[in-house]
Design a protein around this motif. Structure first.
Motif, PDB file in Angstrom:
ATOM      1  N   TYR A 214       0.861  -1.188   0.000  1.00  0.00           N
ATOM      2  CA  TYR A 214       0.000   0.000   0.000  1.00  0.00           C
ATOM      3  C   TYR A 214       0.893   1.233   0.000  1.00  0.00           C
ATOM      4  O   TYR A 214       1.695   1.432   0.919  1.00  0.00           O
ATOM      5  N   LEU A 216       1.370   4.989   0.472  1.00  0.00           N
ATOM      6  CA  LEU A 216       0.759   6.123   1.167  1.00  0.00           C
ATOM      7  C   LEU A 216       1.613   7.353   0.907  1.00  0.00           C
ATOM      8  O   LEU A 216       2.762   7.440   1.343  1.00  0.00           O
ATOM      9  N   GLY A 253      -3.013   5.524  -1.337  1.00  0.00           N
ATOM     10  CA  GLY A 253      -3.692   6.489  -0.486  1.00  0.00           C
ATOM     11  C   GLY A 253      -2.852   7.744  -0.370  1.00  0.00           C
ATOM     12  O   GLY A 253      -1.648   7.737  -0.658  1.00  0.00           O
ATOM     13  N   TYR A 284      -6.914  12.420   5.187  1.00  0.00           N
ATOM     14  CA  TYR A 284      -6.440  11.197   4.553  1.00  0.00           C
ATOM     15  C   TYR A 284      -7.516  10.656   3.635  1.00  0.00           C
ATOM     16  O   TYR A 284      -8.714  10.702   3.947  1.00  0.00           O
ATOM     17  N   ASN A 286      -8.309   7.204   0.978  1.00  0.00           N
ATOM     18  CA  ASN A 286      -7.949   5.916   0.396  1.00  0.00           C
ATOM     19  C   ASN A 286      -8.426   5.923  -1.045  1.00  0.00           C
ATOM     20  O   ASN A 286      -9.603   5.705  -1.327  1.00  0.00           O
ATOM     21  N   ALA A 289      -8.120   0.603  -3.072  1.00  0.00           N
ATOM     22  CA  ALA A 289      -7.873  -0.542  -2.203  1.00  0.00           C
ATOM     23  C   ALA A 289      -6.905  -1.502  -2.880  1.00  0.00           C
ATOM     24  O   ALA A 289      -6.676  -1.442  -4.094  1.00  0.00           O
ATOM     25  N   ALA A 323      -4.620   3.586   7.626  1.00  0.00           N
ATOM     26  CA  ALA A 323      -4.218   2.586   6.641  1.00  0.00           C
ATOM     27  C   ALA A 323      -3.933   1.232   7.290  1.00  0.00           C
ATOM     28  O   ALA A 323      -4.075   0.189   6.646  1.00  0.00           O
ATOM     29  N   GLN A 329     -11.383  -1.974   4.363  1.00  0.00           N
ATOM     30  CA  GLN A 329     -11.385  -0.916   3.352  1.00  0.00           C
ATOM     31  C   GLN A 329     -10.081  -0.897   2.555  1.00  0.00           C
ATOM     32  O   GLN A 329     -10.095  -0.661   1.346  1.00  0.00           O
ATOM     33  N   ILE A 330      -8.964  -1.121   3.222  1.00  0.00           N
ATOM     34  CA  ILE A 330      -7.683  -1.120   2.517  1.00  0.00           C
ATOM     35  C   ILE A 330      -7.505  -2.420   1.734  1.00  0.00           C
ATOM     36  O   ILE A 330      -6.929  -2.431   0.651  1.00  0.00           O
ATOM     37  N   LEU A 369     -13.183   5.553   8.389  1.00  0.00           N
ATOM     38  CA  LEU A 369     -13.237   5.877   6.961  1.00  0.00           C
ATOM     39  C   LEU A 369     -14.668   5.829   6.465  1.00  0.00           C
ATOM     40  O   LEU A 369     -15.406   4.889   6.771  1.00  0.00           O
ATOM     41  N   GLY A 372     -13.834   6.123   1.862  1.00  0.00           N
ATOM     42  CA  GLY A 372     -12.405   6.314   1.678  1.00  0.00           C
ATOM     43  C   GLY A 372     -11.830   7.561   2.279  1.00  0.00           C
ATOM     44  O   GLY A 372     -10.639   7.836   2.119  1.00  0.00           O
TER      45      GLY A 372
END
Length: 871
Positions: A214, A216, A253, A284, A286, A289, A323, A329-330, A369, A372
């Protein structure tokens, strides 16, 4: 005569009988005295305290006499001291419950990746005579695990084959189901206090293990060029990672900061567009995913707009927390190596900074979240570093801080406080992000470190020989691991003390590799209590043996509050009337009750109290916890080393000595290296320190007696061969070099540098030309061969030409003399010319008329009479 002989024989028999009685009495007294003075068990008055003392056993027989202690050392007692059926002496029990085979090659997996053995085997059986002690390992009340949020139905963390793979837009990946990288997965262990037990377990990195990455990213204005570059590198990143694993998911993200002053400008215009072409600020988001669609990753990065803020630090900690904790969600999968790449060119806000914007509610570490977007950015404070670390451990995530060179020092320090994290320098436009992630992943996956969630009452020490083989050494970390290689570990578990709350006597301990979503679960049952204290034939409520004023537990009475005595025969109201001084004397011939350290009440010694934690104890108050040997001003070297029991130090596991001041092992005297000897073979290990010895060659020194400044070593032996092979001189050159110097060939170096930790020795000599030559030698640990490195050039003194120096000195003297003569001639000439010129000038000035000469006088004098008028 016959009658006299019979009388004599009768007298001898009586005398022998009398001597036998005296001998038995003496032996019993000696045994009792020895048990009382030297045995730490004798001062324990109930079964629970007894078995919590190392090497002690409890006799729960109801017919046990009152003249000897129930708590005793079985190894020192007579065989008839207590019948085996009434002895409470629990032993260590180890039972493997789940031990699926390690998954090395997934192509060969079947049925969930190995064979599951249910039930296992007991390696240390209980030999105690009592069947009433302890609890089953399946009882509740175990210690909660910080990694418990991902525990599977199988009991092993992340090891259940029913977990499956996470379903993303790229599809579910059934290949990850049932992957096992740690063996065994679940064991049961029953353990007494201060009795160590070692558990063997293995770890192997599975081939083609899934990876979730992921990304970020800081999307403040200063990172605009980085965003554009990253949007073009999505496919390259996926290509490189798929060389490592075919099951690779990628997510994206971004973050800016809290939409509050002083973090961002709250001017209405700036809230909509903080800079030209910028999006509104946010905490933040997202954007994407985790999935396998790299094209979507590139488009999401490209379409994401940068924003702006006011202060230098960013709100990255809010983004990291969300995150990590927002698993669904991630899209974090239950079985995958989880990487969180954190990219920024600025610092970070942390807990407490939220007060600047009026946010005082602490971060709760929960997911917030909505579509997102982080909804609690302006409601709760930034998380702390410890909160981030806790969540990273709980979710088994490796954080990679990819930051610019100006921030790398700060993030290097931050990574030291977050388990399994690392930091690397990101180029100004993020063009090196693919190589950076590849290199950092390689570092992370090639190093395995074992951690655990044991409480303060349990100490776990790790041992391993890693990939070198040989004797295991104390370490929890191994490096250089490749896919498919198995690393063997040993975990030595010691219960240092029993928790005060019996509910904590059953704990679930998890040993886990850092950053890997699997663990070895240990159901630990601390043998801190006796079963006969709550059930069985030796437990009776309001027992007649206790005068109906107490409960019979493990053969002794536990009296009600208003009664006391061995059989609860004494009441607090009439204690003075029932005092039995005889029961308070250790020796029947003594007139001192309770060793003069207590008061005899109803036949029971009530020991005097002292200030602080100092106490008298024992049946006759013969023991105390403050008269033991001291070390560094502390009794028994302090509570971490041992405790004072009946005037004698009872050392904890790992310590020994009269005051528990010495380590029990010689590990501290072992120099690094697989074939190392104690104190390098040049000394003895005494109390955890090397005492070096002196030889004819010299005296050894150093922490491991590895140094010997006055020893010649092998320098003299290697000197001549180094001369002839490297410098083409010496007594062996040229004829004897090839014949005598076959065991080594020196390697030429520009400068010899010594590393004493590797056992290197430096040698310096002067040859016949007065030139200094230097070399070093050391032993190859694997082959045992002597390796020599020598400086290619000698240090020779400059050549001196004496004739030239003499001629130069003579020439210099002559030149100086000539120069002085010339200078003298010039100076005298100048002086003469000046004098002559002055003479000439004076001579010119001397040309005047005679009448004008002031010193001229005529021969006659003429006088004039003023009154004479010429008449």
């Amino acid at each position: 005569m016959t009658q006299r002989i019979k009388s004599s024989l009768h007298f001898c028999s009586l005398r022998n009988l009398f001597l036998t009685i005296l001998f038995v009495t003496f032996v019993s007294a000696q045994f009792s005295e020895k048990m009382t003075a030297a045995d730490p068990c004798t001062s324990k008055v109930n079964c629970r305290d007894c078995i919590q003392t190392q090497h002690c056993a409890w006799c729960m027989s109801s017919d046990f006499g009152s003249d000897k202690p129930r708590c005793y050392q079985p190894d020192h007692a007579l065989q008839t001291y207590c019948e085996e059926a009434f002895t409470v002496n629990p032993d260590t029990e180890y039972h493997v419950e789940i031990n699926r085979a390690l998954t090395v090659n997934q192509a060969g997996m079947s049925g969930g990746g190995g064979t599951m053995v249910s039930g296992g085997s007991v390696f240390a059986n209980s030999s105690s005579g009592s069947s009433y002690y302890g609890r089953s390992s399946s009882e509740s009340g175990g210690y909660s695990s910080i990694k418990g949020s991902s525990s599977s139905s199988s009991g092993g963390y992340g090891s259940s084959s029913s977990s499956g793979g996470f379903s993303s837009s790229g599809g579910s990946y059934s290949k990850s189901e049932g992957i096992t990288q740690i063996y065994p997965q679940k064991v049961n262990l029953k353990l007494r206090v201060n009795e160590p037990h070692r558990i063997d377990f293995s770890y192997a990195q599975a081939e083609d293990y899934p990876v979730d990455l992921y990304y970020l990213m800081d999307l403040s204005k200063s990172m605009e060029d980085d965003k554009e570059k990253l949007s073009t590198l999505g496919d390259s990143l996926a290509t490189e990672m798929r060389k490592i694993t075919s099951n690779f998911n990628l997510g994206f993200g971004s973050f800016v900061d809290k939409v509050l002053m002083p973090y961002v400008s709250t001017v209405p215009k700036k809230l909509k567009e903080p800079c030209d072409g910028c999006a509104a600020p946010y905490g933040y988001k997202n954007h994407m995913a985790l999935n396998q669609n790299t094209n979507k990753f590139s488009s999401e990065v490209k379409s994401a707009k940068v924003s702006g803020n006011l202060d230098a630090p960013e709100g990255g900690f809010d983004a990291i927390m969300q995150a990590i904790v927002c698993r669904d969600q991630i899209g974090w999968r239950s079985q995958a190596r989880r990487l969180l790449v954190f990219s920024t060119d600025a610092g970070f806000h942390y807990a407490g900074d939220g007060k600047l914007g009026g946010v005082i509610a602490p971060n709760d570490g929960e997911c917030h979240l909505d579509n997102g977007v982080y909804t609690h950015s302006s409601i709760q404070d930034y998380p702390s570093i410890s909160q981030i670390n806790h969540k990273v451990i709980e979710q088994s995530i490796n954080v990679i801080f990819a930051v610019t060179a100006s921030q790398i020092e700060v993030y290097n320090k931050l990574s030291q406080h977050i388990e399994g994290s690392s930091s690397a320098v990101l180029s100004a436009d993020s063009s090196n992000v693919v190589e950076l992630i590849k290199e950092e992943y390689s570092k992370i996956s090639s190093v395995i470190e074992m951690k655990d969630n044991a409480s303060n009452d349990v100490k776990i020490t790790y041992y391993s020989s890693c990939l070198n083989g040989g004797k295991p050494v104390q370490t929890s970390k191994c490096s250089g691991l490749k896919v498919g290689q198995s690393v063997e570990f040993q975990a030595e578990i010691v219960v240092t003390k029993c928790p005060e709350n019996p509910a904590d006597w059953n704990q679930l301990i998890q040993i886990y590799p850092v950053g890997v979503n699997e663990s070895l679960s240990i159901n630990l049952t601390m043998l801190c209590g006796c079963g006969c204290e709550s059930e069985g034939p030796m437990f009776e409520k309001h027992s007649p043996k206790c005068k109906n004023h107490g409960d019979l537990k493990c053969g002794i009475c536990e009296c009600d509050n208003s009664f006391f005595g061995r059989h609860c025969e004494c009441s607090s109201q009439d204690a003075s009337a029932n005092t039995e001084f005889g029961n308070c004397r250790a020796d029947k011939n003594s007139t001192i009750e309770c060793s003069a350290k207590g008061t005899c009440i109803c036949g029971v010694c009530e020991c005097d109290k002292r200030s602080g934690n100092e106490i008298f104890s024992g049946k006759y108050c013969e023991c105390d916890n403050f008269s033991c040997d001291r070390y560094a001003g502390q009794i028994c070297a302090g509570p971490d080393h041992g405790s004072c029991v009946c005037g004698k130090c009872e050392c904890k596991h790992g310590w020994t000595g009269g005051a528990c001041e010495c380590p029990a092992s010689n590990d501290q005297c072992m120099p690094p290296g697989p074939d190392a000897e104690i104190c390098s073979g040049h000394g003895t290990c005494e109390c955890g320190k090397c005492v070096c010895k002196a030889t004819d060659d010299g005296r050894f020194s150093g922490k491991y007696c590895e140094k010997c400044p006055t020893c010649s070593g092998r320098c003299a032996e290697l000197k001549e061969c180094v001369q002839c092979q490297m410098h083409k001189n010496g007594p062996l050159y040229p004829d004897g070099c090839a014949e005598n110097c076959t065991h080594f060939s020196p390697t030429g170096v520009e400068k010899v540098v010594i590393d004493e930790s590797k056992g290197e020795y430096k040698c310096v000599f002067y040859d016949e030309e007065d030139c200094k030559f230097t070399f070093k030698y050391y032993e190859n640990i694997t082959t045992g061969q002597i390796l020599v490195e020598a400086e290619e050039k000698r240090e020779c003194p400059p050549k001196v030409f004496m004739l030239g120096i003499i001629l130069m000195v003579i020439g210099a003297i002559v030149l100086i003399g000539l120069a002085l003569l010339i200078l003298w001639k010039v100076l005298t000439t100048i002086h003469d010319r000046r004098e002559f010129a002055r003479f000439e000038k004076e001579r010119e000035n001397a040309r005047w008329d005679t009448g004008e000469n002031p010193i001229y006088k005529q021969a006659t004098s003429t006088f004039k009479n003023p009154t004479y008028a010429g008449k």
